[in-house]
Scaffold this active site. Structure first.
Site, PDB file in Angstrom:
ATOM      1  N   TYR A  91     -14.930 -11.475   0.509  1.00 33.16           N
ATOM      2  CA  TYR A  91     -15.691 -10.281   0.088  1.00 33.16           C
ATOM      3  C   TYR A  91     -16.972 -10.678  -0.642  1.00 33.16           C
ATOM      4  CZ  TYR A  91     -11.805  -7.419   1.572  1.00 33.16           C
ATOM      5  OH  TYR A  91     -10.839  -6.819   2.347  1.00 33.16           O
ATOM      6  N   ARG A 135      -6.403  11.651  -7.130  1.00 36.39           N
ATOM      7  CA  ARG A 135      -7.598  10.813  -7.045  1.00 36.39           C
ATOM      8  C   ARG A 135      -8.887  11.619  -6.833  1.00 36.39           C
ATOM      9  NH1 ARG A 135      -8.920   6.366  -4.655  1.00 36.39           N
ATOM     10  NH2 ARG A 135     -10.969   7.243  -5.012  1.00 36.39           N
ATOM     11  N   ARG A 144       0.814  -1.227   0.000  1.00 32.83           N
ATOM     12  CA  ARG A 144       0.000   0.000   0.000  1.00 32.83           C
ATOM     13  C   ARG A 144       0.843   1.271   0.000  1.00 32.83           C
ATOM     14  NH1 ARG A 144      -5.439  -0.624   1.544  1.00 32.83           N
ATOM     15  NH2 ARG A 144      -6.109  -2.628   0.748  1.00 32.83           N
ATOM     16  N   ASP A 191      -6.554  -3.091  -7.479  1.00 31.68           N
ATOM     17  CA  ASP A 191      -7.144  -3.633  -6.254  1.00 31.68           C
ATOM     18  C   ASP A 191      -7.439  -5.109  -6.492  1.00 31.68           C
ATOM     19  OD1 ASP A 191      -8.297  -2.614  -3.514  1.00 31.68           O
ATOM     20  OD2 ASP A 191      -9.610  -4.192  -4.245  1.00 31.68           O
ATOM     21  N   ARG A 210      -3.213   6.521   0.173  1.00 29.22           N
ATOM     22  CA  ARG A 210      -3.662   7.695   0.921  1.00 29.22           C
ATOM     23  C   ARG A 210      -2.683   8.306   1.894  1.00 29.22           C
ATOM     24  NH1 ARG A 210      -9.288   5.658   2.822  1.00 29.22           N
ATOM     25  NH2 ARG A 210      -7.786   4.197   3.682  1.00 29.22           N
TER      26      ARG A 210
HETATM   27  O1  CP3 Z   1       0.188   0.402  -3.062  1.00 34.14           O
HETATM   28  C1  CP3 Z   1      -0.254  -0.741  -3.255  1.00 34.14           C
HETATM   29  O2  CP3 Z   1      -0.044  -1.676  -2.444  1.00 34.14           O
HETATM   30  C2  CP3 Z   1      -0.952  -1.053  -4.564  1.00 34.14           C
HETATM   31  C3  CP3 Z   1      -2.329  -0.920  -4.587  1.00 34.14           C
HETATM   32  C4  CP3 Z   1      -3.268  -1.822  -3.807  1.00 34.14           C
HETATM   33  C5  CP3 Z   1      -4.544  -1.364  -3.419  1.00 34.14           C
HETATM   34  N1  CP3 Z   1      -5.224  -2.427  -2.894  1.00 34.14           N
HETATM   35  C6  CP3 Z   1      -5.049  -0.003  -3.587  1.00 34.14           C
HETATM   36  C7  CP3 Z   1      -6.142   0.467  -2.721  1.00 34.14           C
HETATM   37  C8  CP3 Z   1      -3.172  -3.161  -3.446  1.00 34.14           C
HETATM   38  C9  CP3 Z   1      -2.007  -4.105  -3.609  1.00 34.14           C
HETATM   39  C10 CP3 Z   1      -4.420  -3.535  -2.871  1.00 34.14           C
HETATM   40  C11 CP3 Z   1      -4.725  -4.881  -2.414  1.00 34.14           C
HETATM   41  C12 CP3 Z   1      -5.903  -5.115  -1.563  1.00 34.14           C
HETATM   42  N2  CP3 Z   1      -7.156  -4.575  -1.679  1.00 34.14           N
HETATM   43  C13 CP3 Z   1      -5.929  -6.050  -0.515  1.00 34.14           C
HETATM   44  C14 CP3 Z   1      -4.764  -6.912  -0.122  1.00 34.14           C
HETATM   45  C15 CP3 Z   1      -3.793  -6.147   0.669  1.00 34.14           C
HETATM   46  C16 CP3 Z   1      -4.197  -5.935   2.088  1.00 34.14           C
HETATM   47  O3  CP3 Z   1      -4.277  -4.764   2.485  1.00 34.14           O
HETATM   48  O4  CP3 Z   1      -4.402  -6.921   2.792  1.00 34.14           O
HETATM   49  C17 CP3 Z   1      -7.218  -6.046   0.045  1.00 34.14           C
HETATM   50  C18 CP3 Z   1      -7.685  -6.871   1.210  1.00 34.14           C
HETATM   51  C19 CP3 Z   1      -7.986  -5.114  -0.701  1.00 34.14           C
HETATM   52  C20 CP3 Z   1      -9.423  -4.750  -0.506  1.00 34.14           C
HETATM   53  C21 CP3 Z   1      -9.508  -3.327  -0.136  1.00 34.14           C
HETATM   54  N3  CP3 Z   1      -9.446  -2.293  -1.052  1.00 34.14           N
HETATM   55  C22 CP3 Z   1      -9.564  -2.757   1.161  1.00 34.14           C
HETATM   56  C23 CP3 Z   1      -9.654  -3.537   2.454  1.00 34.14           C
HETATM   57  C24 CP3 Z   1      -9.510  -1.373   0.999  1.00 34.14           C
HETATM   58  C25 CP3 Z   1      -9.385  -0.331   2.087  1.00 34.14           C
HETATM   59  C26 CP3 Z   1     -10.587   0.440   2.382  1.00 34.14           C
HETATM   60  C27 CP3 Z   1     -10.173   1.836   2.849  1.00 34.14           C
HETATM   61  O5  CP3 Z   1     -10.603   2.787   2.200  1.00 34.14           O
HETATM   62  O6  CP3 Z   1      -9.399   1.930   3.827  1.00 34.14           O
HETATM   63  C28 CP3 Z   1      -9.455  -1.104  -0.379  1.00 34.14           C
HETATM   64  C29 CP3 Z   1      -9.375   0.219  -1.009  1.00 34.14           C
HETATM   65  C30 CP3 Z   1      -8.064   0.582  -1.584  1.00 34.14           C
HETATM   66  N4  CP3 Z   1      -7.254  -0.227  -2.319  1.00 34.14           N
HETATM   67  C31 CP3 Z   1      -7.468   1.859  -1.499  1.00 34.14           C
HETATM   68  C32 CP3 Z   1      -6.270   1.799  -2.216  1.00 34.14           C
HETATM   69  C33 CP3 Z   1      -5.281   2.898  -2.484  1.00 34.14           C
HETATM   70  C34 CP3 Z   1      -8.071   3.058  -0.785  1.00 34.14           C
HETATM   71  C35 CP3 Z   1      -9.063   3.675  -1.693  1.00 34.14           C
HETATM   72  C36 CP3 Z   1      -8.948   5.154  -1.770  1.00 34.14           C
HETATM   73  O7  CP3 Z   1      -7.842   5.704  -1.851  1.00 34.14           O
HETATM   74  O8  CP3 Z   1     -10.013   5.773  -1.820  1.00 34.14           O
END
Ligand code: CP3
Length: 358
Positions: free
Chosen positions: A156, A45, A32, A81, A36
């Site tokens: 999910y 974004r 990640r 994602d 953010r």
């Molecule tokens: O920087 C990176 O690692 C690359 C991008 C990435 C994202 N999601 C972007 C993202 C990666 C590798 C993921 C994987 C992902 N997504 C996982 C596995 C990694 C982990 O954290 O265990 C999981 C479980 C998800 C599902 C998911 N997507 C969640 C739980 C969330 C968080 C919700 C939140 O807003 O806190 C997301 C959203 C997400 N994925 C964001 C980003 C940058 C935030 C969205 C935003 O910026 O509005």
């Protein structure tokens, strides 16, 4: 970011550490890292939904590059994602800010499993465009492609959104073993297609995220999940890229996580890396495992904990420095840059040569 013409991502410290080969210094990246914690990410974004951003080659490219430019990390991770392959296939999913993926019609029956659409690789043109551009921009810095593992995706789809206990998922797994296996098999095909597309367009390594596998017993994981994660890796065929496999709370599963087909096992902060090395065995490298919450503490604590991780990692065949899970949104990006510099400084080859006892 650009490197000498002779340098190539296939010979980068990240790829070498993943294979257990000597490195110039321990490679560092952060799960990640794109996201953010960066003001430039929030700015870019603004006004675009997460899953729209994930299908726009210009945004993908820029967001993926931001942390590489800012922190000097040793790898980029493709901005996307884990639910994206499902979205592209036509499943109605939204990522709600601060919540995570929310599924409009959760999978509750055998018929729901059968109705899940397959991912047509021809719909991944945007991804191919973005990866090709990224590889050109990144020079010798490797791009990590990734996908969600079948179990974590199933949580999910079945729960309809994020959940703590994943009780509905486990209930489905026990009550409907055949439909469960069919669901995970379908998910393994779409994750494999997604990974292959990234590697074929130029990604130098892959990571399979099974973030929530740690809620399972080793016996259930081995029987009902591992074969499907292995199928994702097997779908890469002979493609010669290192495979990283990560989950949270997987202390009891570490040997199995490796057995699913990983060159590198990602470890969260609960198990020290010297102990993780013992559990995983000599044939695999480790990735991790600084607690992301440590980055919210004072500088002295950060430095002490970084040193501890680097020290404990010496027991591993190879080490990729990372957090034990993703960067927390409230993290000061300056601390991330500092950690990269400190790990590099502590592990530079010349430092190794002068460290007694090595
Ligand atoms: O920087 C990176 O690692 C690359 C991008 C990435 C994202 N999601 C972007 C993202 C990666 C590798 C993921 C994987 C992902 N997504 C996982 C596995 C990694 C982990 O954290 O265990 C999981 C479980 C998800 C599902 C998911 N997507 C969640 C739980 C969330 C968080 C919700 C939140 O807003 O806190 C997301 C959203 C997400 N994925 C964001 C980003 C940058 C935030 C969205 C935003 O910026 O509005």
């Amino acid at each position: 970011m650009s490197a000498p013409a002779s340098a190539s991502p296939a010979d980068s410290d990240l790829v070498r550490a993943a294979r257990g080969l000597p490195v110039s210094r321990t490679p560092v990246w952060f799960m990640r890292q794109a996201g953010r914690s960066l003001p430039e990410y929030r700015e870019l974004r603004a006004g675009t939904k997460m899953l729209d951003a994930c299908q726009d080659p210009d945004l993908i490219t820029e967001i993926t590059l931001q942390p590489v430019r800012r922190h000097g990390v040793d790898a980029a991770i493709f901005f996307s994602d884990i639910v994206l392959p499902l979205v592209v296939a036509g499943v109605d999913i939204e990522i709600k800010p601060g919540v995570g993926p929310v599924v409009a019609s959760p999978v509750r029956t055998v018929a729901d499993v059968d109705a899940l659409p397959d991912l047509d690789p021809d719909r991944l043109g945007f991804l191919e465009t973005a990866v090709r551009r990224l590889v050109a921009e990144l020079g010798a810095t490797p791009l990590i492609g990734f996908a969600g593992a079948p179990f974590t995706l199933a949580t999910y789809l079945i729960e309809g959104g994020p959940s703590k206990e994943h009780a509905g998922t486990k209930a489905f797994m026990y009550a409907e073993p055949e439909a469960w296996s069919r669901l995970l098999q379908k998910l393994s095909v779409s994750s494999s297609t997604f990974l292959r597309a990234q590697v074929d367009a130029g990604a130098s390594a892959v990571q399979l995220f099974d973030s929530w596998a740690g809620v399972l017993s080793a016996a259930d994981y081995a029987e009902r999940v591992l074969p499907h994660s292995r199928a994702v890796f097997d779908g890469l065929g002979e493609r010669d890229v290192p495979r990283i496999h990560f989950g949270v709370g997987t202390g009891e599963l570490l040997p199995l996580i490796g057995d699913a087909g990983a060159d590198v096992v990602g470890v969260d902060w609960r198990v020290p890396l010297d102990e993780a090395a013992r559990r995983v065995g000599p044939g695999r490298s480790l990735q991790g495992n600084l607690d992301p919450a440590v980055l919210l503490a004072d500088r002295k604590t950060v430095d002490r904990e970084v040193r501890r991780v680097v020290e404990q990692a010496k027991a591993a065949r190879g080490h990729i420095f990372n957090l034990g899970h993703g960067v927390l949104p409230e993290t000061d990006p300056g601390v991330l840059t500092h950690v990269v510099e400190l790990v590099h400084e502590l592990t530079a080859s010349s430092a190794h040569a002068t460290t007694p006892g090595r």
